[in-house]
Design a protein around this motif. Structure first.
Motif, PDB file in Angstrom:
ATOM      1  N   ALA A  27      42.217  45.982  29.915  1.00  0.00           N
ATOM      2  CA  ALA A  27      42.751  46.150  31.272  1.00  0.00           C
ATOM      3  C   ALA A  27      41.658  45.934  32.325  1.00  0.00           C
ATOM      4  N   LEU A  28      40.428  46.335  32.011  1.00  0.00           N
ATOM      5  CA  LEU A  28      39.335  46.179  32.964  1.00  0.00           C
ATOM      6  C   LEU A  28      38.948  44.714  33.165  1.00  0.00           C
ATOM      7  N   ILE A  29      38.969  43.939  32.077  1.00  0.00           N
ATOM      8  CA  ILE A  29      38.556  42.541  32.197  1.00  0.00           C
ATOM      9  C   ILE A  29      39.722  41.611  32.511  1.00  0.00           C
ATOM     10  N   ALA A  30      40.958  42.130  32.462  1.00  0.00           N
ATOM     11  CA  ALA A  30      42.121  41.278  32.715  1.00  0.00           C
ATOM     12  C   ALA A  30      42.101  40.645  34.108  1.00  0.00           C
ATOM     13  N   PRO A  31      41.770  41.395  35.183  1.00  0.00           N
ATOM     14  CA  PRO A  31      41.717  40.742  36.500  1.00  0.00           C
ATOM     15  C   PRO A  31      40.693  39.604  36.561  1.00  0.00           C
ATOM     16  N   LEU A  32      39.519  39.841  35.959  1.00  0.00           N
ATOM     17  CA  LEU A  32      38.508  38.784  35.949  1.00  0.00           C
ATOM     18  C   LEU A  32      38.983  37.581  35.150  1.00  0.00           C
ATOM     19  N   PHE A  33      39.635  37.846  34.017  1.00  0.00           N
ATOM     20  CA  PHE A  33      40.143  36.746  33.200  1.00  0.00           C
ATOM     21  C   PHE A  33      41.189  35.934  33.958  1.00  0.00           C
TER      22      PHE A  33
END
Length: 409
Positions: A27-33
């Motif tokens: 969930a933390l890296i999803a926006p960056l991805f």
């Protein structure tokens, strides 16, 4: 074997906690991805697709596209192909879609757009003689096989013609890859020029940036911080403003010529702008911080005791620097060189404003095809070449870094 219920419950809870931790990480890296996917992966994928997509002729002249596949490229196509061509012209004129195909064919041969539109306007409803004679009567160029060969080359829905043109290549009537006509060969020279300018800028930045980074790493913190601010100061100014400032400084009546003549460096004013010299000066000034910062960050982590230990073992200052200090700076030097070189490959504003016609780099032609001629396929093909160069350089750097790590281990 019986399993303790408490142990089983504990393992289940541990698995659940681990699963929750993984979901949180995702969930933390999803926006960056998603950001990278939308702003980087999808645009690059679309660009690569445009370099091979070729729908214009196939969609506007569908009958001709199907019929001309079997044409051997000798003489004028037979009556069946010509009938399909004339029917497509008639339909395209009524639907007002001929402009798309005409524009695409004009990339193959200059003047094809006017030829196609002229033929569509003067097309007879029912030719009294052969269709070949009717077309030649409208314009004699239809008797030349090169125009029909251009239609055949542009007919497939996907083509390599843009990529071949970006490498000064084309396909002949037999479909073989050959050199493009001499008056159309320019992009290999442009690629070589882009590579050479980037290499010179990288080397000059390295020669100037390494001593500066060494000075920053050697000075006390209070002084090095002040100098570091001066190094970072150009980042606070727009790239366009910095480039325009060099235009003012380097012109014949500019400050640089005034100062050089005043101190006697040269007796007459020299041309420092709209040539390769101006491009080098402006690009080095803009890209120098990108060389200094990676080298400085590595030098700052090198312990001074290494040089003292080398001196205690009898090594002179020069030998200790070359054998002990310099090898430890190679990661920073490699990162700085790679960063400056890749940034130089894509430079557009600085060569366009400071350089002359023979100093324009590959990005200038990408912008030209995008903004002036609207030839998106050619712009995409040149972009793919530029991307391939950058990836190749990154691959070489990654391999060299890997070899160095193996040697250190």
């Amino acid at each position: 074997m019986l399993v303790d219920p408490q142990t089983h419950s504990l393992k289940a809870r541990l698995r659940r906690v681990e699963r929750v931790r993984k979901l949180r990480a995702v969930a933390l890296i999803a926006p960056l991805f998603l950001f990278l996917l939308i702003t980087f992966v999808i645009p690059i994928g679309s660009m690569m697709g445009l370099s091979i997509e070729n729908p214009e002729v196939a969609s506007v002249l569908p009958r001709t596209t199907d019929a001309i596949v079997d044409w051997d490229g000798i003489g004028i196509p037979d009556e069946d192909i010509l009938a399909a061509f004339m029917a497509d012209l008639s339909d395209g004129r009524e639907a007002r879609t001929l402009g798309r195909a005409a524009k695409r064919l004009n990339y193959e041969i200059s003047g094809f757009r006017s030829l196609l539109l002229k033929t569509a306007r003067k097309l007879p409803a029912a030719p009294s003689e052969s269709r070949a004679a009717a077309l030649i009567d409208i314009d004699e160029r239809w008797a030349e096989p090169i125009y029909w060969a251009a239609i055949k080359r542009a007919s497939p829905a996907y083509t390599d013609s843009y990529l071949l043109a970006a490498l000064d290549r084309t396909r002949n009537l037999e479909g073989e890859i050959t050199l493009a006509p001499e008056n159309q060969r320019m992009y290999v020279d442009v690629i070589g020029r882009t590579f050479w300018i980037s290499l010179v800028v990288m080397l000059v930045c390295l020669v100037l940036g390494f001593p500066l980074a060494y000075l920053l790493a050697s000075l006390p913190t209070s002084r090095s911080n002040l100098l570091l601010i001066l190094v970072l100061l150009p980042f606070w100014t727009s790239l366009l403003v910095r480039t325009t400032a060099w235009v003012v400084l380097l012109q014949s009546q500019g400050v640089v010529n005034d100062l050089a003549v005043f101190i006697g460096l040269w007796s007459e004013r020299v041309q420092l702008i709209h040539n390769r010299t101006g491009v080098y000066i402006a690009m080095v000034h803009i890209l120098l911080p990108f060389m200094v910062l990676p080298i400085y960050s590595v030098m700052k982590g090198i312990s001074p005791t290494h040089m003292k230990a080398a001196a205690s073992l009898g090594a002179g200052p020069v030998r200790a620097f070359l054998k002990i200090y310099l090898p430890q700076t190679t990661p920073g030097v490699g990162a700085g060189c790679l960063l400056v070189f890749i940034l130089s490959l894509g430079y557009y504003i600085t060569p366009a404003l400071v350089g002359g016609p023979k100093d324009q780099m590959l990005s200038y032609f990408i912008a030209f095809f995008t903004n002036e001629t609207l030839n998106w396929g050619m712009a995409a093909a040149l972009s793919v070449i530029l991307l391939a160069l950058a990836l190749a350089l990154f691959g070489v750097y990654n391999r060299l870094v890997g070899i160095d790590r193996l040697r250190m281990n």
